[in-house]
Design an enzyme around this catalytic site. Structure first.
Site, PDB file in Angstrom:
ATOM      1  N   LEU A   1      11.335   1.478   6.637  1.00  0.00           N
ATOM      2  CA  LEU A   1      10.727   1.945   5.390  1.00  0.00           C
ATOM      3  C   LEU A   1      11.432   3.237   4.988  1.00  0.00           C
ATOM      4  CD1 LEU A   1       8.284   1.451   3.403  1.00  0.00           C
ATOM      5  CD2 LEU A   1       7.212   3.343   4.621  1.00  0.00           C
TER       6      LEU A   1
ATOM      7  N   TYR B   1       0.816  -1.204   0.000  1.00  0.00           N
ATOM      8  CA  TYR B   1       0.000   0.000   0.000  1.00  0.00           C
ATOM      9  C   TYR B   1       0.851   1.255   0.000  1.00  0.00           C
ATOM     10  CZ  TYR B   1       0.891   0.967   4.969  1.00  0.00           C
ATOM     11  OH  TYR B   1       1.491   1.284   6.163  1.00  0.00           O
TER      12      TYR B   1
ATOM     13  N   LYS C   1       6.435  -1.917   1.870  1.00  0.00           N
ATOM     14  CA  LYS C   1       5.254  -1.337   2.526  1.00  0.00           C
ATOM     15  C   LYS C   1       4.070  -2.290   2.376  1.00  0.00           C
ATOM     16  CE  LYS C   1       3.295   3.295   3.192  1.00  0.00           C
ATOM     17  NZ  LYS C   1       3.427   3.327   4.640  1.00  0.00           N
TER      18      LYS C   1
ATOM     19  N   GLU D   1      12.754   2.928  13.650  1.00  0.00           N
ATOM     20  CA  GLU D   1      11.815   3.956  13.166  1.00  0.00           C
ATOM     21  C   GLU D   1      10.563   3.913  14.036  1.00  0.00           C
ATOM     22  OE1 GLU D   1      10.167   3.140   9.250  1.00  0.00           O
ATOM     23  OE2 GLU D   1      10.383   0.991   9.554  1.00  0.00           O
TER      24      GLU D   1
ATOM     25  N   ARG E   1       7.634   3.944  -5.161  1.00  0.00           N
ATOM     26  CA  ARG E   1       7.833   3.016  -4.039  1.00  0.00           C
ATOM     27  C   ARG E   1       6.804   1.888  -4.076  1.00  0.00           C
ATOM     28  NH1 ARG E   1       7.871   5.437   1.904  1.00  0.00           N
ATOM     29  NH2 ARG E   1       5.632   5.514   1.504  1.00  0.00           N
TER      30      ARG E   1
ATOM     31  N   ARG F   1      -7.906 -20.301  -0.692  1.00  0.00           N
ATOM     32  CA  ARG F   1      -6.765 -20.147   0.224  1.00  0.00           C
ATOM     33  C   ARG F   1      -5.671 -21.169  -0.078  1.00  0.00           C
ATOM     34  NH1 ARG F   1      -4.753 -21.822   5.176  1.00  0.00           N
ATOM     35  NH2 ARG F   1      -3.781 -20.136   6.356  1.00  0.00           N
TER      36      ARG F   1
HETATM   37  N1  PDD Z   1       3.169   5.226   7.080  1.00  0.00           N
HETATM   38  N2  PDD Z   1       7.930   4.115   8.399  1.00  0.00           N
HETATM   39  C1  PDD Z   1       6.799   3.407   8.497  1.00  0.00           C
HETATM   40  C2  PDD Z   1       6.846   2.090   9.164  1.00  0.00           C
HETATM   41  C3  PDD Z   1       5.608   3.922   7.954  1.00  0.00           C
HETATM   42  O1  PDD Z   1       4.480   3.192   8.028  1.00  0.00           O
HETATM   43  C4  PDD Z   1       5.605   5.196   7.345  1.00  0.00           C
HETATM   44  C5  PDD Z   1       4.367   5.811   6.751  1.00  0.00           C
HETATM   45  C6  PDD Z   1       6.819   5.900   7.276  1.00  0.00           C
HETATM   46  C7  PDD Z   1       6.915   7.255   6.607  1.00  0.00           C
HETATM   47  O2  PDD Z   1       6.853   7.121   5.218  1.00  0.00           O
HETATM   48  P1  PDD Z   1       6.331   8.313   4.300  1.00  0.00           P
HETATM   49  O3  PDD Z   1       7.131   9.490   4.673  1.00  0.00           O
HETATM   50  O4  PDD Z   1       6.611   7.849   2.935  1.00  0.00           O
HETATM   51  O5  PDD Z   1       4.866   8.509   4.601  1.00  0.00           O
HETATM   52  C8  PDD Z   1       7.956   5.336   7.810  1.00  0.00           C
HETATM   53  C9  PDD Z   1       1.929   5.662   6.505  1.00  0.00           C
HETATM   54  C10 PDD Z   1       1.692   7.113   6.597  1.00  0.00           C
HETATM   55  C11 PDD Z   1       0.804   4.816   7.020  1.00  0.00           C
HETATM   56  O6  PDD Z   1       1.012   3.613   7.102  1.00  0.00           O
HETATM   57  O7  PDD Z   1      -0.292   5.331   7.315  1.00  0.00           O
END
Ligand code: PDD
Length: 287
Positions: free
Chosen positions: A208, A33, A150, A183, A52, A100
């Site tokens: 990420l 996503y 992601k 993170e 990405r 499944r």
């Molecule tokens: N999440 N690290 C993780 C684990 C994340 O889920 C996200 C963003 C980021 C920041 O990435 P970006 O700057 O590209 O948004 C870092 C989104 C916002 C979410 O899952 O809702």
């Protein structure tokens, strides 16, 4: 609430926007996503997010039957139908719906599932929050070993974030066995040391590679600030002059407390606020 959600070729009213129980997103979190910020009706860093997305699809070997370059049109239409001015758009691609089985279904018999929805978010509320700053807690990083992809397999992050909320914080900073902060549960983690150097974990397989993170690195160059992609420990974080998180949903958000330790006397740091203030000036805006 979104009034119309795109699901596999149709714009569905909210209550009819359904996935089959055997969609691989529900059974295996076999899906990736993206979340892209919408500002004044425009998309912020859309191309980088879609690049990405493509990388994530490649990493999980998901071949879509639709062309990825159609996604921006659907995003636009979803935003239009939902009249979102400020907020975010969510894009999810799963390996489709099939009986499944751990093994991939045949691509030619199983179309990928594409979902897109858009939500409004009040930017003034976020700005107000940034003035005050947020509290984060530290929490073990219990995720799988590829958080650089992601995927929707987010249970460890959900549990960490929930723990943060239950402790009066807004985000969990995840740490590994060496007590290094990787993170946040859904954001990248940053500190600023006494030499005004911005520090964030290297973009390897442990985190990420955030698009907002990339933007902040660009800004650091513009502002002639030193930055360094290197691991930092919980201890170092607690000694930091400033701290902040980055994500498309909250841009640069100052952190004023890590566990019980206040940062910058519990006030949002000037560097963090400056980065937040100028972020959009340097972002790529798609009209
Ligand atoms: N999440 N690290 C993780 C684990 C994340 O889920 C996200 C963003 C980021 C920041 O990435 P970006 O700057 O590209 O948004 C870092 C989104 C916002 C979410 O899952 O809702």
């Amino acid at each position: 609430m979104s009034r119309t959600i795109y699901v596999n070729g149709c714009y569905q009213p909210y209550n009819n926007a359904l996935l089959h129980v055997e969609d691989r997103a529900t059974l295996f979190a076999d899906a990736v996503y993206e979340v892209v910020e919408i500002k004044a009706g425009n998309l912020v860093d859309q191309d980088a997010h879609l690049e990405r997305l493509e990388r994530s699809l490649n990493e999980i070997k998901l071949v879509t039957d639709f062309a990825l370059h159609t996604i921006p049109f659907i995003i636009r239409e979803t935003i239009r139908r939902n009249r979102v001015k400020n907020g975010y758009v969510y894009i999810q691609v799963s390996r489709g719906c099939a009986q499944r089985d751990f093994v991939f279904p045949k691509t030619n018999e199983t179309p990928a599932t594409l979902i897109i929805f858009a939500r409004s978010k009040n930017p003034l509320k976020l700005d107000k929050k940034s003035k005050k700053g947020i509290k984060v807690i530290t929490h073990p990083d219990l995720r799988w070993k590829r958080p650089d992809i992601k995927t929707t397999g987010l249970l460890a992050s959900v549990l960490a974030r929930q723990t943060a909320i239950e402790q009066g914080a807004e985000e969990a900073w995840l740490y590994n066995k060496d007590k290094i902060i990787t993170e946040g549960a859904a954001s990248n983690a940053w500190i600023v040391n006494n030499q005004n150097e911005l520090i964030t974990h290297p973009a390897n397989q442990s985190i990420l590679k955030g698009i907002t993170r990339e933007g902040v690195m660009q800004l650091a160059k513009e502002l002639n600030l030193k930055f360094s992609e290197r691991p930092f420990s919980i201890e170092e974080a607690k000694e930091a002059k400033e701290a902040f998180i980055t994500a498309a949903t909250n841009l640069v958000m100052p952190v004023t407390q890590i566990d019980e330790k206040t940062v910058n006397d519990g006030k949002s740091g000037p560097i963090s606020l400056k980065l937040r203030e100028i972020f959009h000036e340097f972002a790529q805006i798609s009209h």
